[in-house]
Design an enzyme around this catalytic site. Structure first.
Site, PDB file in Angstrom:
ATOM      1  N   GLY A 193      -7.821   8.367 -13.993  1.00 15.46           N
ATOM      2  CA  GLY A 193      -8.679   8.959 -13.075  1.00 15.46           C
ATOM      3  C   GLY A 193      -8.215  11.004 -13.344  1.00 15.46           C
ATOM      4  O   GLY A 193      -7.633  11.328 -14.609  1.00 15.46           O
TER       5      GLY A 193
ATOM      6  N   CYS B 273       0.324  12.373  -0.044  1.00 17.52           N
ATOM      7  CA  CYS B 273       1.430  11.806   0.020  1.00 17.52           C
ATOM      8  C   CYS B 273       2.143  11.623  -1.780  1.00 17.52           C
ATOM      9  O   CYS B 273       3.135  12.224  -1.060  1.00 17.52           O
ATOM     10  CB  CYS B 273       1.325  10.462   0.358  1.00 17.52           C
ATOM     11  SG  CYS B 273       0.089   9.863   2.172  1.00 17.52           S
TER      12      CYS B 273
HETATM   13  C1  UGA Z   1      -1.020   6.228  -0.649  1.00 18.18           C
HETATM   14  C2  UGA Z   1       0.123   4.582  -0.613  1.00 18.18           C
HETATM   15  O1  UGA Z   1      -1.107   3.567  -1.534  1.00 18.18           O
HETATM   16  C3  UGA Z   1      -0.069   3.634   0.725  1.00 18.18           C
HETATM   17  O2  UGA Z   1       0.740   2.641   0.022  1.00 18.18           O
HETATM   18  C4  UGA Z   1       0.853   5.049   1.111  1.00 18.18           C
HETATM   19  O3  UGA Z   1       1.233   4.070   1.764  1.00 18.18           O
HETATM   20  C5  UGA Z   1      -0.160   6.057   1.329  1.00 18.18           C
HETATM   21  O4  UGA Z   1      -0.015   7.201   0.209  1.00 18.18           O
HETATM   22  C6  UGA Z   1       1.144   7.367   2.024  1.00 18.18           C
HETATM   23  O5  UGA Z   1       2.172   7.490   2.185  1.00 18.18           O
HETATM   24  O6  UGA Z   1       0.636   7.804   3.407  1.00 18.18           O
HETATM   25  P1  UGA Z   1      -3.482   7.796   0.131  1.00 18.18           P
HETATM   26  O7  UGA Z   1      -3.039   8.584  -0.612  1.00 18.18           O
HETATM   27  O8  UGA Z   1      -4.090   7.700   0.936  1.00 18.18           O
HETATM   28  O9  UGA Z   1      -1.520   6.347   0.323  1.00 18.18           O
HETATM   29  O10 UGA Z   1      -4.255   7.204  -1.053  1.00 18.18           O
HETATM   30  P2  UGA Z   1      -4.382   6.209  -2.411  1.00 18.18           P
HETATM   31  O11 UGA Z   1      -4.801   5.079  -2.620  1.00 18.18           O
HETATM   32  O12 UGA Z   1      -2.652   5.874  -3.105  1.00 18.18           O
HETATM   33  O13 UGA Z   1      -4.455   7.049  -4.011  1.00 18.18           O
HETATM   34  C7  UGA Z   1      -4.010   7.892  -4.463  1.00 18.18           C
HETATM   35  C8  UGA Z   1      -3.926   8.851  -5.419  1.00 18.18           C
HETATM   36  O14 UGA Z   1      -4.320   8.180  -6.847  1.00 18.18           O
HETATM   37  C9  UGA Z   1      -5.314   9.455  -5.574  1.00 18.18           C
HETATM   38  O15 UGA Z   1      -5.578  10.385  -5.831  1.00 18.18           O
HETATM   39  C10 UGA Z   1      -6.327   8.149  -6.258  1.00 18.18           C
HETATM   40  O16 UGA Z   1      -7.605   8.723  -6.814  1.00 18.18           O
HETATM   41  C11 UGA Z   1      -5.298   8.019  -7.538  1.00 18.18           C
HETATM   42  N1  UGA Z   1      -5.460   6.708  -8.403  1.00 18.18           N
HETATM   43  C12 UGA Z   1      -4.947   5.451  -7.771  1.00 18.18           C
HETATM   44  C13 UGA Z   1      -6.231   6.299  -9.438  1.00 18.18           C
HETATM   45  O17 UGA Z   1      -6.577   7.833 -10.071  1.00 18.18           O
HETATM   46  N2  UGA Z   1      -6.046   5.104  -9.541  1.00 18.18           N
HETATM   47  C14 UGA Z   1      -5.751   4.665  -8.900  1.00 18.18           C
HETATM   48  O18 UGA Z   1      -5.580   2.948 -10.153  1.00 18.18           O
HETATM   49  C15 UGA Z   1      -5.300   4.183  -7.878  1.00 18.18           C
END
Ligand code: UGA
Length: 429
Positions: A250, A257
């Site tokens: 991405g 976070c």
């Molecule tokens: C993250 C963690 O996944 C949670 O387990 C944790 O509780 C939370 O932080 C926190 O510390 O409160 P979140 O920030 O809601 O959750 O978002 P994610 O779904 O983890 O995504 C984070 C980033 O990584 C986003 O920008 C997303 O687009 C990116 N991402 C995620 C990718 O680019 N590729 C992926 O395969 C997965």
């Protein structure tokens, strides 16, 4: 058995925690300092976009197991358990700012009943359990660490179906009392010491960010060698030690976070004499990714973006949330503006209010087609499913040049090319 619980802070973590603990049968009083927010919540008006949360709050209000008050002390005075869910923003030097935690603990200290358990859910550096103990100024209450792992956009689902529950306590009895609150969830329990629990939270986010930076770097390699990153991840993921999750390339990782927690972890290591070089690399790969996306857009327009019009689909840091904090989409658009793009017109299904200062320089429009009008290039930045199902012939007709840079590999290249688009995704020909 049900219990009387206070939750301090009604952000993503606090509000979801309060609502689902009420759903599990406990009586929950949530506190915030913002008077208007408390009034709205007491009317069942949930200020964030989070699937299933409105219903859960409504249910809690109707059963009278959930209520909202102004001020931490008021919520805590009658509680057996107090969850601290206040923010821990990034301090100026990258370390976590604990002032909100200290303030909340100092406020509730005088009103707590003996034997109350104060549970820290905020993401805090190793050793913060002691900080809370000191701020409480009480030797007849217990402090336990219980990090939260919910994701924005699926917070309710994650809370009700946790992969694990981590409890860090100095004494087994407190740990078991906290574990009992979540008994009906039937999740694996990790009961450990407070420092390990606090480290588990940072390590988990740092590891997930590492996976995403890895796949983003891998996508660059795939582009260079003519491989398809999706095929490569498929081939890797069947290995159970690797898995398929968190390997979608991405525009970089963002949100409230990962950026803050990865920097805090580097800082924590540094404070203890270890240079976490690997994690610094993960962070810099991420920051370079924003530039790379801007480079991709300029390659697509075959020169400089200066004076051109950019259409954008997606502003939030990921789909199914309205959160713009540390959004890679905004980082990429900011770079395009800095390189001279004259107009950036963006649509995001989660963003109705364009007044956020984060959106400076971006014209927010009300539908995806309006974002494409007169555009020289369209950039897909957030993986909202609805973008897949639009009328691409109409999109092509609206654009000045039908060109798409898809930073989420959301669209089917062959299908959009058939409609006359020049298309570029990530890590694939
Ligand atoms: C993250 C963690 O996944 C949670 O387990 C944790 O509780 C939370 O932080 C926190 O510390 O409160 P979140 O920030 O809601 O959750 O978002 P994610 O779904 O983890 O995504 C984070 C980033 O990584 C986003 O920008 C997303 O687009 C990116 N991402 C995620 C990718 O680019 N590729 C992926 O395969 C997965």
């Amino acid at each position: 058995m049900t219990h009387r619980i206070a939750v301090i802070g009604t952000g993503y973590v606090g509000l979801t925690t309060g609502a689902y603990l009420a759903h599990l049968g406990h009586t929950v009083v949530c506190a915030d300092v913002v008077v208007d927010k408390v009034a709205r919540l007491n009317r069942g008006d949930v200020p964030i976009l989070e699937a299933g949360l409105d219903e859960l709050v409504q249910e809690g209000l109707e059963t009278e197991r959930l209520s909202f008050v102004v001020g931490a002390a008021k919520a805590a005075e009658d509680a057996e358990f107090v969850f601290l869910c206040v923010q821990t923003p990034q301090g100026e030097d990258g370390s976590a700012d604990l002032s909100y935690i200290r303030e909340a603990a100092a406020e509730i200290g005088p009103v707590l009943a003996a034997e109350t358990i104060v549970i820290n859910k905020s993401t805090v550096p190793v050793g913060s359990t002691r900080v809370v103990e000191q701020a409480l100024e009480r030797d007849d209450v217990f402090v336990v660490s219980n990090p939260e792992f919910l994701r924005e956009g699926s917070a309710v689902h994650d809370c009700l179906n946790p992969d694990r529950i981590v409890i860090g306590a100095d004494d087994q009895a407190s740990a078991m009392r906290v574990a009992a609150l979540f008994e009906s969830l039937k999740a694996p329990l990790v009961i450990t010491d407070p420092s390990s629990a606090e480290t588990i939270k940072y390590a988990s986010n740092a590891f997930l960010a590492t996976k995403v930076s890895f796949v983003n770097a891998l996508a660059n390699v795939c582009e260079a060698v003519g491989a398809d990153v999706r095929e490569v991840v498929l081939g890797m993921g069947y290995d159970k030690r690797i898995g398929f999750e968190f390997l979608k390339p991405g525009p970089g990782w963002g949100g409230s976070c990962f950026p803050k927690d990865t920097k805090a972890m580097v800082h924590i290591a540094e404070d203890h004499g270890y240079d976490f070089d690997l994690l610094r690399g993960v962070i810099s790969v991420n920051e370079e990714q924003y530039e790379r996306m801007a480079d991709k857009v300029e390659r697509m327009v075959e020169g400089s973006i200066s004076g051109l019009t950019v259409g954008a689909w997606g502003l939030t840091f990921k789909a199914r949330t309205d959160d713009l904090r540390d959004s890679p989409a905004i980082e990429v658009l900011r770079r395009l503006r800095a390189r001279g793009a004259s107009v950036v017109r963006a649509y995001d299904p989660g963003v109705a209010d364009a007044s956020s200062p984060l959106l400076k320089g971006v014209t927010v429009v009300a539908d995806p087609y309006a974002a494409c009008e007169g555009a020289d290039v369209l950039v897909v930045l957030t993986e909202w499913d609805e973008f897949r199902w639009l009328d691409f012939a109409k999109v092509a007709g609206l654009m000045h040049h039908p060109r798409i840079v898809d930073t989420r590999n959301l669209l089917e290249p062959a299908a959009v090319r058939r409609r006359g688009f020049a298309y570029d995704g990530l890590g694939r020909a």
